[in-house]
Design a protein around this motif. Sequence first.
Motif, PDB file in Angstrom:
ATOM      1  N   VAL A  97     -16.391  18.530  -9.507  1.00 33.58           N
ATOM      2  CA  VAL A  97     -16.291  19.610 -10.655  1.00 33.58           C
ATOM      3  C   VAL A  97     -14.658  19.866 -11.053  1.00 33.58           C
ATOM      4  O   VAL A  97     -14.300  19.812 -12.129  1.00 33.58           O
ATOM      5  N   LEU A  98     -13.796  20.086  -9.894  1.00 27.94           N
ATOM      6  CA  LEU A  98     -12.445  20.164 -10.101  1.00 27.94           C
ATOM      7  C   LEU A  98     -11.946  18.917 -10.748  1.00 27.94           C
ATOM      8  O   LEU A  98     -10.878  18.977 -11.430  1.00 27.94           O
ATOM      9  N   SER A  99     -12.489  17.861 -10.238  1.00 31.03           N
ATOM     10  CA  SER A  99     -11.909  16.543 -10.541  1.00 31.03           C
ATOM     11  C   SER A  99     -12.170  16.309 -12.221  1.00 31.03           C
ATOM     12  O   SER A  99     -11.492  15.878 -12.826  1.00 31.03           O
ATOM     13  N   PHE A 100     -13.534  16.612 -12.351  1.00 32.02           N
ATOM     14  CA  PHE A 100     -13.636  16.491 -13.852  1.00 32.02           C
ATOM     15  C   PHE A 100     -12.995  17.479 -14.774  1.00 32.02           C
ATOM     16  O   PHE A 100     -12.631  17.279 -16.022  1.00 32.02           O
ATOM     17  N   ALA A 101     -12.725  18.604 -14.062  1.00 36.39           N
ATOM     18  CA  ALA A 101     -11.852  19.720 -14.939  1.00 36.39           C
ATOM     19  C   ALA A 101     -10.408  19.151 -15.170  1.00 36.39           C
ATOM     20  O   ALA A 101      -9.737  19.301 -16.234  1.00 36.39           O
ATOM     21  N   LEU A 102      -9.737  18.345 -14.111  1.00 34.43           N
ATOM     22  CA  LEU A 102      -8.359  17.778 -14.275  1.00 34.43           C
ATOM     23  C   LEU A 102      -8.558  16.741 -15.285  1.00 34.43           C
ATOM     24  O   LEU A 102      -7.527  16.561 -16.176  1.00 34.43           O
ATOM     25  N   PHE A 103      -9.569  15.986 -15.413  1.00 41.39           N
ATOM     26  CA  PHE A 103      -9.876  14.841 -16.269  1.00 41.39           C
ATOM     27  C   PHE A 103      -9.683  15.323 -17.768  1.00 41.39           C
ATOM     28  O   PHE A 103      -9.174  14.940 -18.542  1.00 41.39           O
ATOM     29  N   PHE A 104     -10.643  16.344 -18.067  1.00 38.74           N
ATOM     30  CA  PHE A 104     -10.520  17.005 -19.260  1.00 38.74           C
ATOM     31  C   PHE A 104      -9.131  17.650 -19.861  1.00 38.74           C
ATOM     32  O   PHE A 104      -9.154  17.547 -20.911  1.00 38.74           O
ATOM     33  N   TRP A 105      -8.535  18.458 -18.741  1.00 36.14           N
ATOM     34  CA  TRP A 105      -7.379  19.082 -19.146  1.00 36.14           C
ATOM     35  C   TRP A 105      -6.179  18.068 -19.536  1.00 36.14           C
ATOM     36  O   TRP A 105      -5.601  18.185 -20.503  1.00 36.14           O
ATOM     37  N   MET A 118     -14.679  11.398 -24.441  1.00 36.46           N
ATOM     38  CA  MET A 118     -15.034  11.690 -23.037  1.00 36.46           C
ATOM     39  C   MET A 118     -16.661  11.677 -22.655  1.00 36.46           C
ATOM     40  O   MET A 118     -16.938  11.210 -21.467  1.00 36.46           O
ATOM     41  N   PRO A 119     -17.334  12.043 -23.336  1.00 34.62           N
ATOM     42  CA  PRO A 119     -18.853  11.809 -22.991  1.00 34.62           C
ATOM     43  C   PRO A 119     -19.234  10.354 -22.578  1.00 34.62           C
ATOM     44  O   PRO A 119     -19.961  10.037 -21.853  1.00 34.62           O
ATOM     45  N   PHE A 124     -20.558   6.642 -18.165  1.00 34.18           N
ATOM     46  CA  PHE A 124     -20.166   5.215 -17.390  1.00 34.18           C
ATOM     47  C   PHE A 124     -19.643   5.900 -15.753  1.00 34.18           C
ATOM     48  O   PHE A 124     -20.015   5.195 -14.682  1.00 34.18           O
ATOM     49  N   LEU A 125     -19.071   6.835 -15.863  1.00 37.66           N
ATOM     50  CA  LEU A 125     -18.706   7.360 -14.376  1.00 37.66           C
ATOM     51  C   LEU A 125     -19.879   7.840 -13.558  1.00 37.66           C
ATOM     52  O   LEU A 125     -19.797   7.542 -12.303  1.00 37.66           O
ATOM     53  N   VAL A 126     -20.914   7.942 -14.265  1.00 36.29           N
ATOM     54  CA  VAL A 126     -22.093   8.586 -13.621  1.00 36.29           C
ATOM     55  C   VAL A 126     -23.019   7.332 -13.478  1.00 36.29           C
ATOM     56  O   VAL A 126     -23.747   7.195 -12.169  1.00 36.29           O
ATOM     57  N   ILE A 127     -23.359   6.554 -14.477  1.00 34.28           N
ATOM     58  CA  ILE A 127     -24.233   5.584 -14.226  1.00 34.28           C
ATOM     59  C   ILE A 127     -24.179   4.397 -13.485  1.00 34.28           C
ATOM     60  O   ILE A 127     -25.132   4.086 -12.918  1.00 34.28           O
ATOM     61  N   TYR A 128     -22.908   4.209 -12.937  1.00 38.74           N
ATOM     62  CA  TYR A 128     -22.496   3.170 -12.363  1.00 38.74           C
ATOM     63  C   TYR A 128     -22.920   3.451 -11.014  1.00 38.74           C
ATOM     64  O   TYR A 128     -23.193   2.344 -10.158  1.00 38.74           O
ATOM     65  N   SER A 129     -23.033   4.701 -10.363  1.00 41.13           N
ATOM     66  CA  SER A 129     -23.431   4.902  -8.986  1.00 41.13           C
ATOM     67  C   SER A 129     -24.981   4.518  -8.984  1.00 41.13           C
ATOM     68  O   SER A 129     -25.551   4.414  -7.669  1.00 41.13           O
TER      69      SER A 129
END
Length: 292
Positions: A97-105, A118-119, A124-129
């Motif tokens: 969660v904090l990493s995504f917040a940093l990404f968005f900021w 960003m969506p 892609f960041l989610v689906i590749y896993s």
Amino acid sequence: MIRKVRIFLEMIKFEHTIFALPFAYIGMLLGAVTMEGRLPSWAEAGWITLAMIGARSAAMGLNRLIDKAIDFKNPRTEKRALPAGLLKTGEVVLFVVLSFALFFWAASKLDPVCVKLMPIAIFFLVIYSYAKRFTWLCHVILGLTIGLAPLGGWVAVTGSFEPAAWVLYIGIVFWLAGFDTIYALQDIDFDRTEKVFSIPARFGVHRSLHLAKFFHLITAVCFVALFFMTDLSWIYLIGVVLSIGILFNEHLILGPDDMSKLQLAFFTMNGWLSVTMLVFTLLDLVVLRAWK
């Protein structure tokens, strides 16, 4: 506290940042210098760096959460932080969660189009896993994900997509797909037993190595094509020749009956390739132009 930080850094394989971050800078440089006739600012470089750290950390954290059960079964990965109990699931969720917040900021400090896109990046960041659960093309999907680094660097400073940006993207997609296919060779027996999809599990060692070579041939063509599509000079071309040599050697030291140098081929050589490409792009776009 220091021990916990080390565990998190090990969990996300922080040292593997050397694969994508240099190409994010290359995308930034190519976009700013060749398309807009300027150098990117230090602020742009800093926000791109933070965005990359946030995006990659979130992606790796998610990957470890999603793959926790698989990692527990695999002898190669059973000692990772989550299956080994070194980190709690809640801690990793908070980290993501904090990493995504940093990404968005960080993205919000760059060209406005970055936030709008960003969506797509998060998808892609989610689906590749999850890709390894339904397709042996998971390596290409990983490439499509990591390839967003140079594409994002380009868009962050230009706000637009140019043909050269897509060629760079395609080159990185297949570079990643190629060496991830090589990396997956070490799990071929486990993947077949547990019904995990991968190119090695589907096609075997021989054909997987041939596919990896084909992927890297596409990468080489894309790197050369950039020379003709932009005003890059012979200095960049030297970097390309050296990088192609690294790719050639990567495949030369591997054979169907000898995987003893797999880690060297996977990490060391590809790390050198990304750094080589960045150094010669910098020499071309920054140093050479400063002398003129």
